[in-house]
Design a protein around this motif. Structure first.
Motif, PDB file in Angstrom:
ATOM      1  N   TYR A 284       0.837  -1.198   0.000  1.00  0.00           N
ATOM      2  CA  TYR A 284       0.000   0.000   0.000  1.00  0.00           C
ATOM      3  C   TYR A 284       0.874   1.251   0.000  1.00  0.00           C
ATOM      4  N   GLY A 285       1.872   1.257   0.878  1.00  0.00           N
ATOM      5  CA  GLY A 285       2.750   2.420   0.985  1.00  0.00           C
ATOM      6  C   GLY A 285       3.512   2.674  -0.303  1.00  0.00           C
ATOM      7  N   VAL A 286       4.024   1.610  -0.884  1.00  0.00           N
ATOM      8  CA  VAL A 286       4.788   1.773  -2.122  1.00  0.00           C
ATOM      9  C   VAL A 286       3.888   2.283  -3.249  1.00  0.00           C
ATOM     10  N   MET A 288       1.314   4.117  -2.936  1.00  0.00           N
ATOM     11  CA  MET A 288       1.041   5.536  -2.693  1.00  0.00           C
ATOM     12  C   MET A 288       2.217   6.402  -3.109  1.00  0.00           C
ATOM     13  N   ILE A 289       3.418   5.950  -2.800  1.00  0.00           N
ATOM     14  CA  ILE A 289       4.586   6.752  -3.184  1.00  0.00           C
ATOM     15  C   ILE A 289       4.654   6.860  -4.696  1.00  0.00           C
TER      16      ILE A 289
ATOM     17  N   LEU C 108       0.371  12.773   2.533  1.00  0.00           N
ATOM     18  CA  LEU C 108       0.232  11.482   1.879  1.00  0.00           C
ATOM     19  C   LEU C 108       1.556  10.726   1.892  1.00  0.00           C
ATOM     20  N   LEU C 109       2.635  11.442   1.601  1.00  0.00           N
ATOM     21  CA  LEU C 109       3.946  10.802   1.582  1.00  0.00           C
ATOM     22  C   LEU C 109       4.337  10.281   2.953  1.00  0.00           C
ATOM     23  N   ALA C 112       2.393   7.234   3.712  1.00  0.00           N
ATOM     24  CA  ALA C 112       2.928   6.075   3.001  1.00  0.00           C
ATOM     25  C   ALA C 112       4.177   5.558   3.705  1.00  0.00           C
ATOM     26  N   LEU C 113       5.043   6.472   4.117  1.00  0.00           N
ATOM     27  CA  LEU C 113       6.259   6.066   4.810  1.00  0.00           C
ATOM     28  C   LEU C 113       5.943   5.372   6.129  1.00  0.00           C
ATOM     29  N   LEU C 115       3.436   3.570   6.785  1.00  0.00           N
ATOM     30  CA  LEU C 115       3.036   2.200   6.469  1.00  0.00           C
ATOM     31  C   LEU C 115       4.270   1.343   6.184  1.00  0.00           C
ATOM     32  N   ILE C 116       5.163   1.913   5.367  1.00  0.00           N
ATOM     33  CA  ILE C 116       6.342   1.152   4.973  1.00  0.00           C
ATOM     34  C   ILE C 116       7.229   0.881   6.182  1.00  0.00           C
TER      35      ILE C 116
END
Lengths: 319, 404, 299
Positions: A284-286, A288-289, C108-109, C112-113, C115-116
């Protein structure tokens, strides 16, 4: 600046899409009907958020309070009172609108980040009350097995009901955006100072927009009750609000249908990626990036650009 | 005009993605759908359940499977959110067409899935959730409770505590359903068994509270004889750490459900507090029977760690699923349920049955106190008293009464 | 009557003293966020993840050095640096290209980070609870006020807080980088027009902010179980504290943390069932009186 949906879009293709949606239960398996119902619910929720976020430029960071309150209102009416279904359903949107008005009165004095933070604080207050008031709301257990009228309690019935309500809501929201009210709202987004100088009561306008957004958020919440027959305090928690915000940004927040697409993408990802890997969050994160760097106007914005490159090369909001 | 077309395309594309079969097998399998939390702090417990299940399933498959089919399990992460859990359960039943559902550590999710399982007539084995509503008030034919619920745990503790000389009690804990449920369970039964006990006060903190010192000082000031501490999850370790740091564990004896269990003690190494009373459904060192030792060795070999209580839930569930279908002689779910009711299976801690009236797995409960053991790098439970299931389960009449 | 009042106020004082040590962690993490949000205008949702990684790194480093006291001190030194390096990589690879973008895109960034990072933590360290022991010298407690115990480690935290505050204040107000960053927060174009590499300054501030999150994680580790999900425990409080205190303002973060921490522990004394609403109430009241925060903010 106005990249929103042009009137000509509703052509033959639009009607074909509608017919398709109504025919889906005939040939799609039950699970997909359920999934699409969820996409419609979250799509409506995201679109209602976008009324103030994309069209109003408001940092609505805790939109899901209205969603959750709408859901709880409907659920509580259904389980605790003998009221007919229609009344319970409308109670959801109504409760959300009232809350939106009350919270809006307090938050509308601020702008941008401060508005968002104040809204989160107030929203968290509401969440805490729902979460702690075990005797009334079921607390952290939530409420399940809510019984609905037979027509809509089946998967198919729920789908049709959700589809119809969502379409009507989207239509109303669209009309509002296109109306003078909507134009003024976008004007406020682009330049609040000038709007004020031209004689518009900026705060009152935004408050009205907040009520509209909150109302439809509550309707989405009531639809969730129809689809899943449950409510949980998590529906009012800030993490869900953030996720709905992400749906809008992902799909494209300058587009009317952007949030719906964003919601569909997120729901699909959420449901299917988990079947493949434990590290779904990483995926999901990737994704989004990727979207942030390569699709800055959201997925729909990108697709639009590709298919209508010459038209609407609009000025972006902030340099 | 192009835009709505795009949207339709977008939708269809996503549907197409979904149509991709997640599992395509030539041979039919016995499909078990596991919805559980594999994100966040609960993961420490749920992986045990999964590993226990896997251990048993692999053994069963090696011996030929169940009625000619191998056990296949599908896991889905509910991220501790009930709506996602329900979503996943629906996917497993409606799309993957699993034979049996299993999960989850979140009681709210378990309750929601239980409702769904009832409507779909799919057997649902609840592992690790502790709400007594699951198989008492909201129990039904299709839900099976493979862990102790909070009401039961409370009774077991009360049985042991009633024999002790303490009279002035204080109750403290995590302010959510589980915390209150455990505390009520203990207190209600303690009062019945020992009328001399008095409640001198209560303290409740938010779930996930990291700093207990203000609460501990409050409790110490009131000078109770004994404290019932109703914490769950990571609160267990956090509280024990605070109890040690403030010297609380030396001043006032207290009890926590699962205080003596490896999930709570192992992470703290040699620094866990001594003298804490607790109950647990499984201890890898007690009973020191050949069955338990064999199980521990197998588990260690496969997963390189000691089995904790979750593994027992998973292991027993796998065995009941296999034996149930075997006894039923077919994959008919109704026959399966009839077969499993009352069935007893030998596990690491002896022969354990599923009681027909409420589908409760009749686990024995161990009551003990934390102490140092030179064999291990962490503390263990000592002075173990066994409370057999029949002594702390609610009676079938009580269960029936709760469902009115 | 007097005795009762004395006892009551001693109890309250005891509550306050203990609540203050928790405030240290909140302050340190929030001050990092305050810098990042105040100077770079990034709502850093990944701040909680960095806090969590700090705690996990502390666990690994302390085990590397024997797991005892020496382990803790090495962790205190090295874990925040580890987090700083990670954030530097993220900043150079991702953030620096996005400074001109919408706030919401940056949000948003960072989401996302987060989450990662969360999944990376699961990947690297697994799901089991970890524990970092309190260093030998801080084990045990002192009795203050009527025999009520205060763990020595909490005293340590109480001391660390002001030290970090002073160091940060010096950094922001007395160093060149600090002064430039404050100017750049207000008018980025101007600063780069004067020939300063704003991008590098922003990177420095971002790294310092993230280092603080990691430091908070190390400091909290001996008092809690180090688990997945730690990233979510602080993040909302951090945002609210920063807003209350004034963006980019270190003393503001301190005051915000104090208000938040104290309202929580006192609130629970007053109304146990709904005690958790008090901090949010405090934020609402502050924002209604002073919408841009209690102290001067950078924007």
């Amino acid at each position: 600046m106005d990249k929103s949906f042009s009137g000509k879009g509703w052509g033959l293709v639009g009607i074909a899409a509608l017919i398709l949606l109504f025919l889906l239960p005939a040939f799609l398996p039950r699970f997909y009907i359920y999934l699409i119902s969820l996409m419609l619910v979250y799509g409506l929720l995201a679109t209602s958020l976008n009324v103030v976020l994309g069209y109003g430029g408001v940092f609505q960071f805790h939109h899901c309070v209205f969603y959750g309150i709408g859901a709880y209102a409907t659920a509580l009416f259904l389980t605790k009172t003998g009221a007919p279904f229609v009344v319970s359903f409308i109670a959801g949107g109504a409760a959300a609108a009232v809350l939106s008005f009350l919270m809006g009165l307090i938050t509308v004095r601020l702008s941008k980040l401060y508005f968002g933070m104040l809204q989160i604080s107030l929203g968290s207050l509401v969440w805490a009350i729902v979460y702690r008031w075990y005797d009334f709301t079921g607390g952290d257990d939530g409420i399940h097995g809510i019984s609905l009228p037979d027509i809509i309690s089946s998967q198919k019935g729920a789908y049709y009901f959700t589809l119809i309500v969502t379409l009507i809501s989207l239509f109303i929201i669209y009309k509002i955006i296109k109306s003078p009210f909507g134009s003024v709202l976008q004007g406020i987004r682009d330049n609040p100072v000038r709007s004020g100088m031209v004689g518009i009561n900026v705060k009152r306008h935004i408050l009205a927009a907040l009520i509209i957004a909150g109302f439809f958020g509550g309707v989405a919440g009531s639809l969730f009750v129809v689809v899943d027959h449950t409510v949980f305090p998590d529906m009012l928690f800030w993490t869900l609000s953030l996720e709905v915000l992400i749906m809008c940004l992902l799909g494209g927040w300058f587009n009317f249908f952007g949030p719906m697409l964003g919601a569909a993408i997120v729901i699909a990802l959420r449901t299917f990626v988990s079947g493949y890997t434990v590290y779904w969050a990483l995926v999901y994160g990737v994704v989004m990036i990727f979207v942030i760097f390569f699709l800055p106007d959201g997925v729909l914005g990108y697709l639009q650009e590709k298919l209508q490159p010459a038209k609407g090369k609009a000025v972006t909001k902030e340099g | 005009m192009k835009k709505s077309f795009l949207i339709v395309l977008g939708f269809l594309f996503l549907l197409g993605v979904g149509f991709m079969p997640a599992t395509s097998h030539a041979a039919k399998t016995l499909k078990v759908g596991i919805v559980d939390t594999y994100t966040g702090p609960a993961t420490a417990f749920t992986l045990d359940v999964l590993d226990g299940f896997k251990l048993a399933a692999e053994k069963i498959n090696a011996k030929g499977g169940v009625l000619g089919r191998k056990i296949e399990y599908l896991t889905r992460d509910d991220k501790f959110k009930p709506d996602i859990g329900l979503n996943m359960a629906k996917e497993l039943v409606m799309k993957e067409e699993v034979d049996v559902l299993m999960g989850t550590i979140n009681s709210a999710t378990a309750l929601a899935i239980s409702d769904f399982a009832k409507a779909e007539k799919v057997p649902f084995f609840v592992t690790f959730s502790k709400s007594d509503r699951i198989n008492m008030q909201k129990g039904h034919r299709y839900v099976f409770m493979m862990s102790e619920h909070s009401e039961m745990a409370g009774r077991a503790a009360a049985e042991a505590l009633a024999k002790k000389p303490y009279t002035k009690y204080w109750i403290a804990g995590d302010d959510y359903e589980y915390g209150h449920s455990i505390a009520n369970g203990v207190w209600k039964h303690l009062q019945q068994l020992n009328p001399k006990v008095k409640l001198v006060g209560e303290t409740w903190w938010k779930v996930g509270e990291a700093d207990f010192t203000p609460y501990i000082t409050q409790i110490l000031a009131a000078k109770p004889d004994f404290v019932i501490v109703a914490t769950g999850g990571s609160g267990m370790v956090n509280f024990q750490k605070a109890a040690k740091a403030t010297g609380f564990s030396e001043k006032v004896p207290f009890y926590q459900h699962t205080a003596i269990e490896a999930s709570t003690l192992a992470p703290q190494g040699k620094n866990a507090p001594v003298g804490v009373f607790g109950t647990a459904n499984y201890l890898f060192y007690y009973p020191n029977s050949p069955e338990n030792r064999a199980y521990v060795d197998e588990f260690k070999k496969a997963y390189n760690r000691y089995p904790k209580v979750g593994s027992l839930y998973g292991y027993m569930t796998a065995n009941f699923i296999a034996e149930g279908f075997k006894k039923a002689g077919s994959f008919d779910k109704e026959k399966f349920i009839d077969a499993v009711e009352g069935m007893a299976i030998a596990g690491p801690t002896g022969k354990i049955a599923i009681r027909p009236c409420d589908h409760q797995l009749e686990l024995p409960m161990y009551f003990g106190v934390t102490k140092v053991d030179p064999q291990y790098d962490f503390l263990v439970g000592g002075d173990i008293q066994v409370v057999p299931a029949k002594d702390y389960m609610p009676t079938c009449e009580e269960v029936k009464a709760s469902r009115k | 009557m007097d005795a009762v009042w004395v006892l009551f106020s001693q109890k309250v004082l005891s509550q306050i003293l203990v609540g203050l040590s928790r405030t240290t962690i909140l302050f340190i993490v929030s001050s990092g966020m305050s810098l990042i949000l105040g100077v770079l205008r990034i709502p850093n949702v990944a701040h909680g993840s960095l806090y969590m990684i700090g705690a996990f790194l502390a666990y690994s480093i302390s085990r590397l050095f024997g797991g005892g006291s020496q382990g803790f001190w090495m962790a205190l030194l090295l874990a925040p640096l580890g987090v700083a390096i990670l954030s530097l990589i993220a900043e150079r690879a991702l953030f620096q290209h996005l400074y001109k973008r919408e706030h919401l895109m940056l949000l948003l960034l960072t989401f996302a980070l987060s989450l990662i990072f969360g999944d990376l933590t699961k990947l690297v360290w697994g799901a089991e609870y970890k524990s970092v022991p309190v260093p030998q010298v801080f084990q045990g407690f002192v009795t203050v006020f009527a025999g009520l115990p205060l763990p020595l480690y909490n005293l340590f935290l109480l001391a660390v807080g002001p030290v970090v505050a002073v160091l940060l204040w010096l950094f922001v107000n007395k160093t060149k980088i600090g002064k430039i960053s404050r100017a750049a927060a207000v008018d980025r174009e101007m600063v780069s027009a004067v020939g300063i590499n704003v991008s590098l300054v922003f990177a420095a501030v971002f790294v310092v902010g993230c280092l603080l999150a990691g430091l908070g994680g190390v400091l909290v580790a001996p008092t809690v179980s180090v688990t997945l999900g730690m990233d979510h425990t602080l993040i909302m409080e951090t945002f609210l504290i920063v807003i209350m205190g004034g963006l980019g303002n270190i003393w503001g973060a301190l005051i915000g943390a104090l208000i938040f921490g104290l309202s929580q522990s006192l609130g629970i004394m007053i109304w146990p069932q709904f005690g958790i609403i008090f901090p949010y109430l405090a934020v609402v009241i502050v924002l209604m009186i002073k919408p841009t925060g209690l102290l001067k903010s950078t924007w």
